[in-house]
Design a protein around this motif. Structure first.
Motif, short mmCIF file in Angstrom:
data_model
loop_
_atom_site.label_atom_id
_atom_site.label_comp_id
_atom_site.label_asym_id
_atom_site.label_seq_id
_atom_site.Cartn_x
_atom_site.Cartn_y
_atom_site.Cartn_z
N TRP A 267 76.49 45.26 13.47
CA TRP A 267 75.95 44.37 12.45
C TRP A 267 75.66 43.00 13.04
N PRO B 297 73.82 38.97 11.50
CA PRO B 297 73.40 38.27 10.29
C PRO B 297 71.91 38.50 9.98
N CYS C 119 70.69 35.87 4.72
CA CYS C 119 72.09 35.51 4.49
C CYS C 119 72.20 34.02 4.17
N CYS D 146 76.80 32.25 8.26
CA CYS D 146 75.54 32.61 8.91
C CYS D 146 74.76 31.39 9.38
N SER E 158 79.53 47.44 2.65
CA SER E 158 80.52 46.36 2.70
C SER E 158 81.63 46.74 3.66
N MET F 278 82.31 41.23 4.98
CA MET F 278 80.88 41.02 5.07
C MET F 278 80.19 42.12 4.27
N LYS F 279 78.98 41.85 3.84
CA LYS F 279 78.21 42.80 3.05
C LYS F 279 76.75 42.68 3.46
N GLY F 280 76.09 43.81 3.58
CA GLY F 280 74.70 43.75 4.01
C GLY F 280 73.94 45.03 3.78
N SER G 29 73.82 41.61 7.71
CA SER G 29 74.72 40.98 6.74
C SER G 29 73.97 39.97 5.88
N GLU H 70 78.86 36.71 4.29
CA GLU H 70 79.99 36.80 5.21
C GLU H 70 81.07 35.82 4.78
#
Length: 376
Positions: free
Chosen positions: A96, A98, A102, A107, A129, A137-139, A161, A164
């Motif tokens: 992963w 950024p 984000c 980020c 996630s 973090m989630k993306g 992501s 974050e």
């Protein structure tokens, strides 16, 4: 204040919040996961040549050493390539970086991938996630071309992501490239190293790691650089094919057993800077080396005492691996801190250990090899 030590929990407490689609496994993957691929390739030369072209060579990826606390290298993603610095992390299995979308503070001081600039990107509607011990973090899950040195994998699954946790603001790398087993992948996608091998891009299903206090640290994909160690590699079996998990016979200081008297499990983790273990054992070690906690929970020792502190001996498969006090005590700007921390899971042999011992990770035979690292 060494806030970067907060990153120690990054690769252990991972939680999947989505259920990946079930995919049928290829014959090669089933053989590999059952530890039979290496034997098959050795027995069938034509099959071996199919997966290991004669003109292929291992690829060395140099690593930057930031204060003996983070090691990271460069990769690029997309077409044309966008460059990022990543930790090559044996304690996780996802890639992963950024995303340009984000908006988190974490980020703001890192390079971000712009999917609109890549002609090879394939988007999905899946969100992933990952939760860590000190944040999350989630993306978005996407597929794109990934380059590591001269190795180019296509349609590589990765996460961009979009949010974050703040603790990642202090990292000197942009993202993480996981080198764990596929079963550790939270997105259900194959790790980068698995795609290197399945696409026939490396000569052997193996990678190796050399971490030094100098400027010549490296990850070697597809082979072993014997100039980084002395003696012979001692191989031990992986006990659970998720992390690079092995069995420790015992952990001693001054011939006194502090942990694993009857054996215990440990993870060899390039993404963790310390040696971590169960709270009772680590607490006793901290006490006996004179380490005192500060208000932030970091343990400090008197620098003048380092020369009198005992070596730690970690016995693995009958072999004794010595970690001297000069290795497990970090000295920064006149302050000395302990390199031991607690964890609720298996012991973690992080960078403190790997700086002392070169490590090879063999997927064909599901084993880990250790040898005394050449000091630089």
């Amino acid at each position: 204040m060494r806030l970067l030590l907060l990153l120690v929990s990054v690769t252990i407490a991972q939680a999947l919040v989505r259920v990946p689609l079930m995919r049928s496994k290829s014959l090669r993957r089933r053989l590999q996961e059952n530890g039979r691929l290496g034997d098959l390739l050795a027995r069938v030369p034509d099959l071996y040549r199919k997966y290991t072209p004669e003109d292929q060579e291992a690829v060395t990826e140099p690593l930057v050493n930031y204060m003996d606390n983070e090691y990271f290298g460069s990769i690029s993603i997309g077409t044309p390539p966008q460059e990022f610095s990543v930790v090559f992390d044996t304690g996780s299995a996802n890639l992963w970086v950024p995303s340009a979308s984000c908006s988190s503070m974490a980020c703001s001081n890192h390079r971000r991938f712009n999917p609109q600039l890549s002609s090879t990107l394939q988007s999905t509607d899946e969100t992933v996630s990952i939760s860590y011990g000190t944040g999350s973090m989630k993306g978005a899950l996407v597929y794109d071309t990934v380059r590591v040195g001269s190795i180019v994998t296509t349609k590589q699954g990765l996460i961009l992501s979009e949010s974050e946790s703040f603790f990642l603001y202090y990292s000197h790398f942009d993202g993480i490239l996981g080198l764990g087993y596929p079963s550790l992948s939270v997105s259900g996608t194959a790790p980068v190293f698995d795609n290197m091998w399945s696409e026939g891009l490396i000569p052997e299903d193996i990678f190796s790691v050399y971490l030094s206090r100098g400027d010549n640290s490296a990850v070697v994909f597809g082979g072993i650089d014997d100039s980084h160690y002395s003696g012979r590699l001692h191989w031990v079996p992986v006990t659970h094919q998720r992390f690079w998990q092995i069995t420790i016979d015992s952990i001693t200081l001054n011939d006194q057993v502090y942990a694993c008297q009857d054996g215990c499990q440990a993870i060899v983790d390039t993404g963790t800077s310390v040696i971590a273990g169960n709270p009772e054992a680590i607490g006793q070690i901290q006490k006996d080396i004179g380490a005192v906690a500060d208000v932030y929970g970091l343990y400090h020792v008197t620098c003048d005492h380092i020369g009198s502190l005992p070596d730690m001996t970690i016995t693995i498969d009958g072999m004794k691996y010595t970690v001297p006090a000069a290795a497990y005590i970090s000295q920064v700007s006149g302050s000395c801190s302990s390199g031991f921390q607690t964890t609720s899971g298996p012991w973690i042999l992080g960078d403190i250990f790997i700086r002392e011992y070169f490590v090879a990770f063999d997927r064909s035979n599901n084993r880990v090899g250790f040898a005394l690292a050449v000091k630089s």
